[in-house]
Design an enzyme around this catalytic site. Structure first.
Site, PDB file in Angstrom:
ATOM      1  N   ASN A  36      56.368  39.999  47.269  1.00 12.98           N
ATOM      2  CA  ASN A  36      57.446  39.963  48.268  1.00 12.98           C
ATOM      3  C   ASN A  36      57.776  41.363  48.784  1.00 12.98           C
ATOM      4  OD1 ASN A  36      57.857  37.193  47.291  1.00 12.98           O
ATOM      5  ND2 ASN A  36      58.726  38.240  45.513  1.00 12.98           N
ATOM      6  N   GLU A  50      49.985  44.136  43.149  1.00 15.88           N
ATOM      7  CA  GLU A  50      51.135  43.730  43.985  1.00 15.88           C
ATOM      8  C   GLU A  50      51.552  44.874  44.907  1.00 15.88           C
ATOM      9  OE1 GLU A  50      51.432  40.692  43.856  1.00 15.88           O
ATOM     10  OE2 GLU A  50      50.525  40.340  41.888  1.00 15.88           O
ATOM     11  N   GLY A  96      51.063  35.417  37.844  1.00 15.86           N
ATOM     12  CA  GLY A  96      51.267  36.750  37.291  1.00 15.86           C
ATOM     13  C   GLY A  96      52.414  37.501  37.941  1.00 15.86           C
ATOM     14  N   GLU A  98      55.521  31.958  48.133  1.00 14.53           N
ATOM     15  CA  GLU A  98      54.106  31.722  48.417  1.00 14.53           C
ATOM     16  C   GLU A  98      53.652  30.507  47.606  1.00 14.53           C
ATOM     17  OE1 GLU A  98      51.379  34.924  47.588  1.00 14.53           O
ATOM     18  OE2 GLU A  98      49.764  33.922  48.644  1.00 14.53           O
TER      19      GLU A  98
HETATM   20  N1  TRP Z   1      50.157  36.358  45.866  1.00 14.95           N
HETATM   21  C1  TRP Z   1      50.302  36.462  44.451  1.00 14.95           C
HETATM   22  C2  TRP Z   1      49.319  37.518  43.957  1.00 14.95           C
HETATM   23  O1  TRP Z   1      48.184  37.506  44.299  1.00 14.95           O
HETATM   24  C3  TRP Z   1      50.009  35.238  43.689  1.00 14.95           C
HETATM   25  C4  TRP Z   1      50.749  33.990  43.969  1.00 14.95           C
HETATM   26  C5  TRP Z   1      50.464  33.029  44.851  1.00 14.95           C
HETATM   27  C6  TRP Z   1      51.785  33.474  43.227  1.00 14.95           C
HETATM   28  N2  TRP Z   1      51.250  31.945  44.693  1.00 14.95           N
HETATM   29  C7  TRP Z   1      52.073  32.196  43.687  1.00 14.95           C
HETATM   30  C8  TRP Z   1      52.500  33.996  42.180  1.00 14.95           C
HETATM   31  C9  TRP Z   1      53.018  31.394  43.083  1.00 14.95           C
HETATM   32  C10 TRP Z   1      53.475  33.206  41.597  1.00 14.95           C
HETATM   33  C11 TRP Z   1      53.727  31.919  42.043  1.00 14.95           C
HETATM   34  O2  TRP Z   1      49.659  38.375  43.242  1.00 14.95           O
HETATM   35 ZN    ZN Z   2      47.396  38.963  45.238  1.00 15.59          ZN
END
Ligand code: TRP
Ligand code: ZN
Length: 885
Positions: free
Chosen positions: A278, A311, A274, A134
């Site tokens: 996945n 998560e 954080g 992401e």
């Molecule tokens: N989707 C993740 C969350 O909200 C956060 C996230 C987005 C992320 N891009 C990232 C985490 C890049 C690590 C690296 O928890």
């Molecule tokens: Zn999130």
């Protein structure tokens, strides 16, 4: 030399929401094969591709995204393509020319995980392979339509050396594994749920697995695996316990069960944020998952519980139902933050959680709304999507969902989410789809409410009150307006739910009866402000009431109301809403501090009004008050929040005024603070529960205040606590309090602490932060020396955040030093970091985003540093987007 025009041509282009089109092709299955090697990993990717029949689609080109890939070969239906059958464009796209309606496409690429310091795509961290896809990291692994509305079923085969990488993981279920006779082994994973590419993950390394198990409401058994480096095996219990709490909570609160037979979490040392949701294989920053009483603080335990929840909750809000495009990011993040906030509130103290969340919103999100990075919860454009993982998308997004919850009530909201999941399971959708499910399920029209998604800025509500003591009528007049933000000069009225109560002079809430109602409904109710100007008339109010408004912060707005110090002190003592008690106290402190700031600027001698000292004294005497709340009430607003309340920010006056107030309170309330300190001390074993946490936080707050007196008895208390503590919460507060004072023991204890904990990188990060946060004048010099400390690595985001981030974002008085040394330091680090890790570099540079609010001298200093950054050759899109704003 660069001309202005050159700059325009090379400036990265913005992506616009209004240009969204559905993909021309779908990829419905992906079969990935990895030969893992740190220097050269071979990736083979076989896709089943079909033309999107539902759109008018004349193009026969399949466009795939890629980034820093070495293309080896392309096969279409088994036949290798020659270089006339595909094209590689300048912007890293791979075009398959004259693609049929349905075909198999196999692409082989080479990638280089060991030299990947951006930590996007496949990289190596502490000797293990891991991924972060992401938002757009999958294109760094293979060519793909790397956009969330392309959902596929993934099968993943990993091949790697068996001794170095005994554990091989990917999404879904392990379906086959084996060994080769050359010392390598392999594992094949299959994820039965279609997912967007950003949820793909793999991990390979030498890890140990802590196992647990959860039985779902319908009786299915789920294996829970937490993978960590062997040294961390004693830091897993809390995360596993939190995971089971989260799984149970989602069943009870939303009726949502987990859907695979296995749920895995992996802890990784180098991670940009954080954690990441996945599918079936969450990857966590080790700081957000590992904890033991000896090495983690209460705050860490608390955060871990909430991030594990966050998560996990994404499995439904984000994975099963995902985003159509990245403009819809808040669809998953706002909703999931709301879910994790409620999870924490249900498991711990609700008012304390609300206070913490509102503090984040007010200090960071309101500031974002008031600066050049202001954007709506559903943005209209971006250059680099990584820059939009913001407090607006996450935290304001959560407030918007919370308002829906407030307007619909618990049952109505649940009907809405049930319909949302039922309608959109397996789809990639929009925030409009979310609101529409709420509307349909409750037969309600939210068209006006949807402005919360499209209009940026923090609404301001002006309050006027009128009381008629003849007719016993109380009239509340509310007027709303929202300041202009970039690209949005005029705003339309918001639909704002405001929870209110009217208190009598003893603090008892009146039954509330609007003038068109026949009987009172309740003593607290939600009124809906929809017009720019609106009157609410309450009858049968027998004496001039005191208004308690926006209770529990029912709307993310600023309420402007002229209130005397006495009224605020009354609400602090008497309001029946715990959040509003705290809020009144904060407003009282701000009022007093603003006066002290002016007095400082005018060179007058400072004096603290008795209203505040008395109010604080009574709080300390109130033995019915929850100690956790008491701590919140006794904590003064931060310097950066105070800065936001000033026309022109005078960093030094703010610092002086706030320090004066702390010191004066400490001196006046010394005996009470000390009594509380001793009462809260105990030598029991560490427990993570609300009561013991509250005790520790009160004790530590008292210690920090007492240290402000400068008395040697306080210093002795602090040193004793540091030496005797049986948990990190107590020793760390003692050490960080000590680090704020220029006394001989300071450096000795800091050195001792390091020597003791040097093997534990997470504790060393705390040690870094403490030093970077020190208000002492030599801090910058010290911070620079930390950058060359053997435990510091510029490639590790936790180190960067602990040293540079802490100094620039969390130490106003030193960062904003009037000689510009802090700004120069930041610019140097941003430039150095930009080529290593653009995401982290862009986060750092935002410390200067509010440059316009400072005095002229600082403005000029910041501006010239920003220009210096812009001049850097090959500046990343990430940093460019922030600096150019
Ligand atoms: N989707 C993740 C969350 O909200 C956060 C996230 C987005 C992320 N891009 C990232 C985490 C890049 C690590 C690296 O928890
Ligand atoms: Zn999130």
């Amino acid at each position: 030399m660069d001309t202005a025009k050159d700059k325009l041509d090379t400036a990265p282009r913005a992506i616009l929401l209004k240009n969204y089109t559905a993909p021309a092709y779908f990829i419905d299955s992906v079969d990935l094969h990895f030969e893992l090697d740190p220097e050269n990993t071979r990736v083979s990717n076989r896709m089943h591709v079909t033309r999107n029949a539902s759109i008018e689609n004349t193009s026969s080109e399949l466009e795939l995204d890629g980034c820093e890939l070495e293309l080896v070969s392309i096969h279409l239906n088994g036949k290798q393509l020659n270089d006339k059958q595909y094209r590689l464009s300048d912007d890293n796209k791979l075009l398959i020319l004259q693609a049929p309606d349905e075909f198999e496409l196999t692409i082989e690429t080479l990638i280089h995980p060991a030299s990947n310091t951006a930590l996007e795509g496949l990289y190596v961290s502490s000797g293990m392979f891991c991924t972060q896809c992401e938002a757009e990291g999958f294109r760094r692994i293979t060519y793909f339509q790397d956009r969330p509305d392309v959902m596929a079923r993934y099968t993943t085969t990993l091949v790697a050396d068996k001794t170095t990488y005994p554990i091989l993981l990917s999404n879904g279920n392990l379906i086959e594994q084996g060994v080769f006779d050359d010392g390598r082994h392999w594992a094949k994973w299959q994820d039965p749920f279609p997912k967007p590419s950003y949820l793909f993950a793999l991990v390979a390394g030498n890890l140990i697995c802590k196992q647990d198990n959860f039985t779902t409401a319908s009786g299915r058994s789920v294996d829970l695996h937490l993978y960590v480096e062997p040294v961390n095996q004693d830091k897993c219990d809390h995360a596993l316990a939190s995971l089971k709490q989260a799984m149970h909570w989602d069943e009870v609160t939303y009726g949502r069960e987990y859907d695979l037979d296995i749920f895995m979490i992996v802890a990784v040392n180098d991670f940009n944020m954080g954690a990441m949701e996945n599918k079936g294989l969450n990857i966590f920053n080790s700081a957000c998952v590992l904890a033991s009483p000896e090495t983690a603080t209460d705050a860490d335990f608390y955060t871990i519980q909430s991030i594990i929840g966050h998560e996990y909750f994404h499995n439904w809000s984000g994975n099963r139902v995902t985003c159509r495009d990245w403009f819809q990011l808040s669809l998953k993040e706002g909703f999931t933050v709301f879910r994790d906030q409620e999870f924490s509130a249900d498991l711990n103290s609700r008012p304390v959680k609300r206070i913490a969340d509102v503090n984040v919103l007010r200090t960071h999100q309101f500031a974002q709304d008031a600066g050049p990075m202001a954007h709506p919860v559903r943005p209209e454009s971006y250059i680099e999507i990584s820059n939009f993982y913001t407090v607006t998308i996450y935290n304001k997004g959560a407030e918007v969902v919370r308002m829906l919850h407030t307007l619909l009530g618990k049952e109505g909201f649940r009907k809405g989410t049930d319909l949302y999941f039922q309608r959109h399971d397996g789809q990639a959708v929009t925030t409009d789809d979310f609101v529409s499910a709420m509307e349909t399920a409750n037969e309600i029209d939210f068209s006006q409410f949807k402005r919360w998604y499209s209009q940026a800025g923090t609404p301001v509500i002006d309050v006027t009150e009128q009381y008629d003591d003849q007719k016993n009528i109380y009239t509340l007049t509310l007027q709303q307006h929202c300041p202009a933000t970039s690209g949005q000069a005029e705003k339309q009225a918001f639909h704002i739910p405001l929870s209110i109560a009217l208190l009598d002079n003893k603090g008892n809430p009146n039954p509330l009866q609007l003038d068109n109602e026949t009987s009172p409904t309740d003593t607290q109710r939600v009124i809906e402000l929809k017009n720019e100007n609106q009157e609410f008339i309450f009858t049968n109010i027998n004496q001039q009431p005191v208004l308690s408004i926006n209770r529990s912060f029912s709307a993310p707005v600023k309420v402007k109301q002229a209130r005397t110090h006495e009224t605020l002190a009354f609400l602090l003592a008497r309001d029946t809403n715990a959040f509003n008690r705290w809020d009144a106290g904060q407003e009282l402190c701000i009022a007093v501090l603003l006066e002290l700031i002016v007095a400082t600027q005018q060179g007058k001698s400072l004096a603290l009004t008795e209203t505040v000292s008395n109010a604080f004294a009574s709080l300390l005497e109130d033995n019915k008050l929850d100690p956790a709340l008491l701590v919140q009430m006794l904590t003064l607003p931060s310097e950066s929040y105070l800065a936001d309340q000033c026309e022109i920010v005078d960093i030094d006056a703010i610092h002086t005024a706030r320090e004066f107030m702390r010191k004066t309170l400490a001196t006046q309330l010394k005996d009470q603070l000390l009594a509380h300190y001793h009462r809260c001390c105990n030598t029991d074993d560490y427990h993570f529960d609300a009561d013991s946490m509250a005790n520790r936080s009160l004790k530590n707050l008292c210690l920090a205040y007492l240290m402000e007196t400068g008395d040697t008895f306080a210093q002795k208390l602090c040193l004793d606590q540091l030496h005797q503590a049986n948990n990190m919460t107590d020793s760390l507060t003692a050490l960080s309090t000590l680090a704020q004072h220029d006394i001989p023991e300071r450096n000795v204890e800091l050195e001792k602490f390091y020597t003791h904990w040097q093997q534990d990188p997470l504790v060393v990060d705390k040690w870094f932060s403490i030093q970077a946060s020190s208000r002492l004048p030599k801090t910058l010099k010290h911070v620079k020396s930390l950058l060359i400390h053997p435990a510091f690595a510029m490639t590790n985001p936790n180190n960067v955040r602990a040293v540079i981030g802490r100094f620039c974002h969390g130490n106003s008085v030193r960062f904003h030093a009037s000689d510009g040394s802090g700004y120069r330091f930041l610019a140097d680090q941003v430039i150095a970091l930009d080529s290593l890790n653009p995401q982290i570099s862009a986060r750092l540079v935002s410390a200067m985003s509010r440059w316009r609010r400072f005095d002229e001298k600082r403005q000029t200093l910041m501006q010239s540093e920003l220009e210096r950054i812009l001049k850097t050759e090959t500046l990343s899109k990430d940093v460019y987007e922030i600096v150019s704003k």
